[in-house]
Design an enzyme around this catalytic site. Sequence first.
Site, PDB file in Angstrom:
ATOM      1  N   LYS A  57      39.016 -38.272 -74.798  1.00 49.01           N
ATOM      2  CA  LYS A  57      38.622 -39.096 -75.994  1.00 49.01           C
ATOM      3  C   LYS A  57      37.604 -38.167 -76.660  1.00 49.01           C
ATOM      4  CE  LYS A  57      34.969 -41.217 -76.791  1.00 49.01           C
ATOM      5  NZ  LYS A  57      34.765 -41.111 -78.306  1.00 49.01           N
ATOM      6  N   GLU A  99      14.943 -32.349 -76.224  1.00 50.45           N
ATOM      7  CA  GLU A  99      15.965 -31.821 -76.908  1.00 50.45           C
ATOM      8  C   GLU A  99      16.120 -32.205 -78.398  1.00 50.45           C
ATOM      9  OE1 GLU A  99      20.473 -30.378 -75.964  1.00 50.45           O
ATOM     10  OE2 GLU A  99      20.074 -32.342 -75.638  1.00 50.45           O
ATOM     11  N   CYS A 112      23.898 -27.049 -77.003  1.00 47.27           N
ATOM     12  CA  CYS A 112      22.996 -27.371 -75.615  1.00 47.27           C
ATOM     13  C   CYS A 112      22.204 -26.326 -74.998  1.00 47.27           C
ATOM     14  CB  CYS A 112      23.897 -28.082 -74.623  1.00 47.27           C
ATOM     15  SG  CYS A 112      25.311 -27.048 -73.952  1.00 47.27           S
ATOM     16  N   GLU A 161      27.927 -32.248 -68.427  1.00 49.24           N
ATOM     17  CA  GLU A 161      27.222 -31.149 -69.082  1.00 49.24           C
ATOM     18  C   GLU A 161      26.448 -31.806 -70.157  1.00 49.24           C
ATOM     19  OE1 GLU A 161      26.163 -28.912 -71.391  1.00 49.24           O
ATOM     20  OE2 GLU A 161      27.990 -28.358 -72.296  1.00 49.24           O
TER      21      GLU A 161
END
Length: 471
Positions: free
Chosen positions: A170, A378, A279, A245
């Site tokens: 997906k 983040e 990331c 992750e």
Amino acid sequence: MHVRDTLYIGGEWLPPAGDGWIDVVEPATEEVMGRVPEGTSADADRAVAAARAAFDGWAATPLDERAGWLRRLHEGLVARSDEIGTLIAREVGMPISMATLVQAIAPALVVSSYAELVLDHPFEEKVGRSLVLREPVGVVAAITPCNYPLYQLVCKVAPALAAGCTVVAKPSEIAPLSAFVLADVAGEVGLPAGVLNVVSGYGPEVGATLIAHREVDMVSFTGSTPAGRAVAAAAAATVKRVTLELGGKSPSVVLDDADLEEAVRATVSQCYLNAGQTCLSWTRLLVPRSRHDEAAALAAKVADDFAPGDPLADARLGPVASKVQQERVRSYIRRGIEEGATLVAGGPEPPVGLHRGYFVQPTVFADVNPEMTIAQEEIFGPVLAVIPYDDEDQAVAIANGTIYGLHGAVFSADRERALAFARRLRTGQVDVNGGGYNHLAPFGGYKQSGLGRELGHRGLEEYLETKSVQL
């Protein structure tokens, strides 16, 4: 206009169960560039059934044959690398030369690596009187984000197929088109039906169905840390394996003997890769307090070289991927100003001359306290925080002082000193003096940056169960 009106299920392009559509918006222009089906739970169920039906046969396929299929996938991706690079430059906003290299060539390289790794992986070993077998987990749901859409998908699909698993993918609804290209290639090379399936759709429906599905044995998810927590909680109901992750707030630590200009330039460039939507971005620059002002000035100067603009014209800095992300990044910049950090480059205003597109100015903050929001959370945009430290112990404490532990860097004139510092960092990867990407080394995070690893032999192990046979 890239229009896809079918889903890849069981080796066929099938019409979706519903009649909804998802528009793919080009972030540099804010115009619709494509459209994919809004998949439903029924589509996810069909894809899982196809993957389950294909599993036994694929798991029994000899290793050399699986390796052959991976080589064919690699060749098919390489043949379409220019097309993929342009497509992802448009749907993500990464400058086209970098998009072709990172978003198209790198995924093909990962596929190729597993065609070789699978042939020498220890699937069987003798341990005393036992034979220890490593067997495929089963049906894998691969759920991926928009920032590196094909690369992140391939980092799941390639080891899963190598291990003997079947996959339902997906892709992100923001950047789904390259996943359809991967399905095209799978069909063109004749990958057995049901081994790879692609269902586009939204997370709350298609993603949630896959995560909770009793016939899905494993979920491999890449995305934000809050989303990863939700995935792990939902998957716990069926006690399925989960690899995550997730996010990062990675430090780049400049020791007092390092070449400051070289270290700052490398850090800013890495921080701004893909408009900061990476990331593992080094978003915190830690420097000796005595050199803080010099480092901040250097960072601001380097930031000036990253003029935002059209990714298809290979501007240094493209847009972020969506309007929502643009507003999120700008809100963090405003938060940094409100909390007292010194803005030395960029800011929350739109870049001069760019009246459309999801662009954010390349931004640098100085005098950042390690507890400030911009030093802890983040941001996922082109925003760098320069943080002073007094000694190495404090630098380690600051570097380790977030919920994340995905990546990091250390710079020093003495490689052994840098390596000793790297060993003290609680993070999944550390680059010493700019050490480069290695697609054979394991990738993943400590703490809330994730569970498990991708790439290399360690990435293959994630898709294997262990069986002990006593003889």
